[in-house]
Scaffold this active site. Structure first.
Site, mmCIF file in Angstrom:
data_model
loop_
_atom_site.group_PDB
_atom_site.id
_atom_site.type_symbol
_atom_site.label_atom_id
_atom_site.label_comp_id
_atom_site.label_asym_id
_atom_site.label_seq_id
_atom_site.Cartn_x
_atom_site.Cartn_y
_atom_site.Cartn_z
ATOM 1 N N ASN A 120 0.949 -1.269 -0.093
ATOM 2 C CA ASN A 120 0.004 -0.127 0.130
ATOM 3 C C ASN A 120 0.933 1.140 0.052
ATOM 4 O O ASN A 120 1.852 1.562 0.939
ATOM 5 C CB ASN A 120 -0.866 -0.080 1.346
ATOM 6 C CG ASN A 120 -1.927 1.209 1.315
ATOM 7 O OD1 ASN A 120 -1.351 2.242 1.054
ATOM 8 N ND2 ASN A 120 -3.033 0.988 1.680
ATOM 9 N N ARG A 137 -6.857 12.855 1.449
ATOM 10 C CA ARG A 137 -5.594 13.455 2.140
ATOM 11 C C ARG A 137 -4.390 12.857 1.654
ATOM 12 O O ARG A 137 -3.428 13.476 2.009
ATOM 13 C CB ARG A 137 -6.091 12.977 3.474
ATOM 14 C CG ARG A 137 -5.726 11.499 3.679
ATOM 15 C CD ARG A 137 -5.732 11.178 5.482
ATOM 16 N NE ARG A 137 -7.126 11.535 5.879
ATOM 17 C CZ ARG A 137 -7.658 10.790 6.969
ATOM 18 N NH1 ARG A 137 -6.886 9.946 7.603
ATOM 19 N NH2 ARG A 137 -8.921 11.140 7.421
ATOM 20 N N GLU A 167 -8.546 0.648 -2.760
ATOM 21 C CA GLU A 167 -9.424 0.424 -1.613
ATOM 22 C C GLU A 167 -10.458 1.832 -1.771
ATOM 23 O O GLU A 167 -9.919 2.966 -2.114
ATOM 24 C CB GLU A 167 -8.675 0.911 -0.426
ATOM 25 C CG GLU A 167 -7.577 -0.440 -0.064
ATOM 26 C CD GLU A 167 -6.628 -0.315 1.195
ATOM 27 O OE1 GLU A 167 -6.904 0.946 1.567
ATOM 28 O OE2 GLU A 167 -6.116 -1.161 1.387
ATOM 29 N N THR A 177 -7.927 3.640 8.636
ATOM 30 C CA THR A 177 -9.329 2.810 8.559
ATOM 31 C C THR A 177 -9.284 2.095 10.188
ATOM 32 O O THR A 177 -8.655 1.198 10.186
ATOM 33 C CB THR A 177 -9.313 1.958 7.499
ATOM 34 O OG1 THR A 177 -8.720 2.668 6.524
ATOM 35 C CG2 THR A 177 -10.460 1.228 7.301
ATOM 36 N N ARG A 183 -9.175 8.324 -0.457
ATOM 37 C CA ARG A 183 -10.372 8.641 0.362
ATOM 38 C C ARG A 183 -11.022 9.460 -0.227
ATOM 39 O O ARG A 183 -10.522 10.371 -0.837
ATOM 40 C CB ARG A 183 -9.379 8.777 1.626
ATOM 41 C CG ARG A 183 -8.651 7.878 2.353
ATOM 42 C CD ARG A 183 -7.941 8.450 3.846
ATOM 43 N NE ARG A 183 -9.085 8.484 4.661
ATOM 44 C CZ ARG A 183 -9.451 7.791 5.504
ATOM 45 N NH1 ARG A 183 -8.739 6.641 5.847
ATOM 46 N NH2 ARG A 183 -10.481 8.130 6.363
ATOM 47 N N HIS A 222 -3.500 -4.471 7.850
ATOM 48 C CA HIS A 222 -3.534 -3.136 8.590
ATOM 49 C C HIS A 222 -2.708 -3.446 9.700
ATOM 50 O O HIS A 222 -3.101 -4.422 10.601
ATOM 51 C CB HIS A 222 -5.088 -3.035 9.116
ATOM 52 C CG HIS A 222 -5.302 -1.677 9.554
ATOM 53 N ND1 HIS A 222 -4.931 -1.174 10.560
ATOM 54 C CD2 HIS A 222 -5.683 -0.394 8.912
ATOM 55 C CE1 HIS A 222 -4.908 0.165 10.700
ATOM 56 N NE2 HIS A 222 -5.455 0.384 9.408
ATOM 57 N N HIS A 243 1.032 6.039 1.837
ATOM 58 C CA HIS A 243 1.766 7.250 2.691
ATOM 59 C C HIS A 243 3.000 7.662 1.960
ATOM 60 O O HIS A 243 3.646 8.655 2.477
ATOM 61 C CB HIS A 243 2.098 6.494 4.222
ATOM 62 C CG HIS A 243 0.742 6.096 4.839
ATOM 63 N ND1 HIS A 243 0.139 7.033 5.069
ATOM 64 C CD2 HIS A 243 0.419 5.173 5.206
ATOM 65 C CE1 HIS A 243 -0.835 6.637 5.800
ATOM 66 N NE2 HIS A 243 -0.575 5.435 5.859
ATOM 67 N N GLU A 291 -11.051 -9.280 3.284
ATOM 68 C CA GLU A 291 -9.731 -8.901 3.962
ATOM 69 C C GLU A 291 -10.062 -8.727 5.344
ATOM 70 O O GLU A 291 -10.802 -7.975 5.933
ATOM 71 C CB GLU A 291 -9.236 -7.643 3.212
ATOM 72 C CG GLU A 291 -7.830 -7.258 4.155
ATOM 73 C CD GLU A 291 -7.336 -6.045 3.582
ATOM 74 O OE1 GLU A 291 -7.571 -5.647 2.265
ATOM 75 O OE2 GLU A 291 -6.211 -5.630 4.155
ATOM 76 N N HIS A 344 -5.257 3.612 -1.571
ATOM 77 C CA HIS A 344 -6.820 4.048 -1.153
ATOM 78 C C HIS A 344 -7.103 5.523 -1.350
ATOM 79 O O HIS A 344 -6.481 6.275 -0.910
ATOM 80 C CB HIS A 344 -6.668 3.964 0.447
ATOM 81 C CG HIS A 344 -7.922 4.060 1.182
ATOM 82 N ND1 HIS A 344 -7.979 4.101 2.726
ATOM 83 C CD2 HIS A 344 -9.021 4.539 0.613
ATOM 84 C CE1 HIS A 344 -9.221 4.215 3.015
ATOM 85 N NE2 HIS A 344 -10.090 4.484 1.981
HETATM 86 N N1 PXP Z 1 -5.720 -2.783 4.209
HETATM 87 C C1 PXP Z 1 -6.726 -1.956 4.157
HETATM 88 C C2 PXP Z 1 -8.148 -2.278 4.060
HETATM 89 C C3 PXP Z 1 -6.349 -0.542 4.699
HETATM 90 O O1 PXP Z 1 -7.245 0.201 4.864
HETATM 91 C C4 PXP Z 1 -4.968 -0.545 5.030
HETATM 92 C C5 PXP Z 1 -4.595 1.009 5.560
HETATM 93 O O2 PXP Z 1 -4.896 1.841 4.450
HETATM 94 C C6 PXP Z 1 -4.151 -1.458 5.055
HETATM 95 C C7 PXP Z 1 -4.304 -2.794 4.639
HETATM 96 C C8 PXP Z 1 -2.617 -1.144 5.141
HETATM 97 O O3 PXP Z 1 -2.375 -1.028 6.534
HETATM 98 P P1 PXP Z 1 -1.066 -0.504 6.882
HETATM 99 O O4 PXP Z 1 -0.766 0.861 6.549
HETATM 100 O O5 PXP Z 1 -1.114 -0.343 8.584
HETATM 101 O O6 PXP Z 1 0.079 -1.429 6.689
#
Ligand code: PXP
Length: 245
Positions: A12, A54, A75, A106, A50, A193, A15, A156, A48
């Site tokens: 992901n 952001r 996402e 999330t 959003r 997550h 960030h 998931e 994602h």
């Molecule tokens: N899976 C989903 C559905 C998420 O919303 C997120 C965070 O955006 C992640 C995985 C990844 O989480 P993390 O950034 O804490 O690894």
């Protein structure tokens, strides 16, 4: 127990965009990060979009959809605005997530029972567009069963509460039971997550889990070692856990 399925790592890259948006500039570029992750062996890229934009922006989704060589997992919240974006950009997979504007990330899984008509519409429209639909849910039997009833292709499992207390056996057991139930119902099972190199082992070792989505810890680690090394480190930790099966 059936032989463990090979487990995919999707990175992901939200960030990377968070850092860019801190200055509203054009660097670092999440698309460039995605390509480096793929070069380091990532099996897919997750982003994602959003509602408050952001981090990831609409143009990032367009560019990712064109540039990603593996697969794109988008996402998004289950809204008509997001559905239209998915139908236009055609990612390989959409993961439906809950969204609250005030949250830092999330928090908690989707309550798939709250608006079943909307969930069904999402699955139907995404399926018609050739997109797989995954529901991001808490490891709770009721949510797993409801996801199946609503036509999801995959679930998931939210690993957040496990990650807050990785030593708590009940939280790991909840993930194990939901993964087994999901597979028994014919769903593909993903998880994510809060996963890091230190806590990923017990989750990676759940045989039914086919895919992990990991973001924050990879981007954090990449500040020190680069994103390619961060991806490789995660893969090593996952494979070590799988090898013990
Ligand atoms: N899976 C989903 C559905 C998420 O919303 C997120 C965070 O955006 C992640 C995985 C990844 O989480 P993390 O950034 O804490 O690894």
């Amino acid at each position: 127990m059936p032989p463990a399925i090979t487990q995919r790592l999707y990175i992901n890259i939200d960030h990377v965009a968070t850092i860019r948006q801190a200055r509203r500039t054009d660097e670092p570029d999440p698309v460039e990060a995605a390509l480096l992750c793929e070069a380091a062996g990532a099996d897919g890229i997750t982003a994602h979009l959003r509602e408050d934009r952001r981090h990831i922006q609409d143009h990032d989704v367009d560019r990712l959809a064109r540039a990603v060589k593996t697969v794109l997992n988008l996402e998004m919240a289950c809204t008509h605005e997001m559905l239209a974006i998915a139908e236009r950009t055609r990612p390989f997979q959409v993961t439906l997530v809950p969204e609250r504007r005030e949250e830092v990330t999330t928090e908690g899984g989707l309550d798939v029972t709250r608006d079943p008509a909307l969930m069904r519409e999402c699955v139907q429209r995404l399926t018609a567009a050739g997109i797989r639909t995954s529901f991001f849910i808490d490891p709770d039997a009721r949510m797993v069963e409801a996801s199946k009833a609503l036509g999801a292709h995959a679930i998931e499992l939210h690993t957040g509460s496990y990650c807050h207390a990785p030593g708590n056996p009940e939280r790991l057991t909840a993930l194990q039971h939901s993964a087994a139930l999901g597979t028994a119902l014919g769903l593909h099972v993903h998880a994510g997550h809060g996963l890091t190199v230190r806590n990923v082992g017990p989750v990676a070792a759940i045989p039914e889990i086919e895919e992990l989505n990991i973001g924050h810890s990879i981007v954090s680690r990449s500040v020190f070692v680069g994103i390619e090394a961060a991806v490789r480190e995660m893969h090593v930790a996952m494979r070590a856990a799988r090898a013990s099966l």
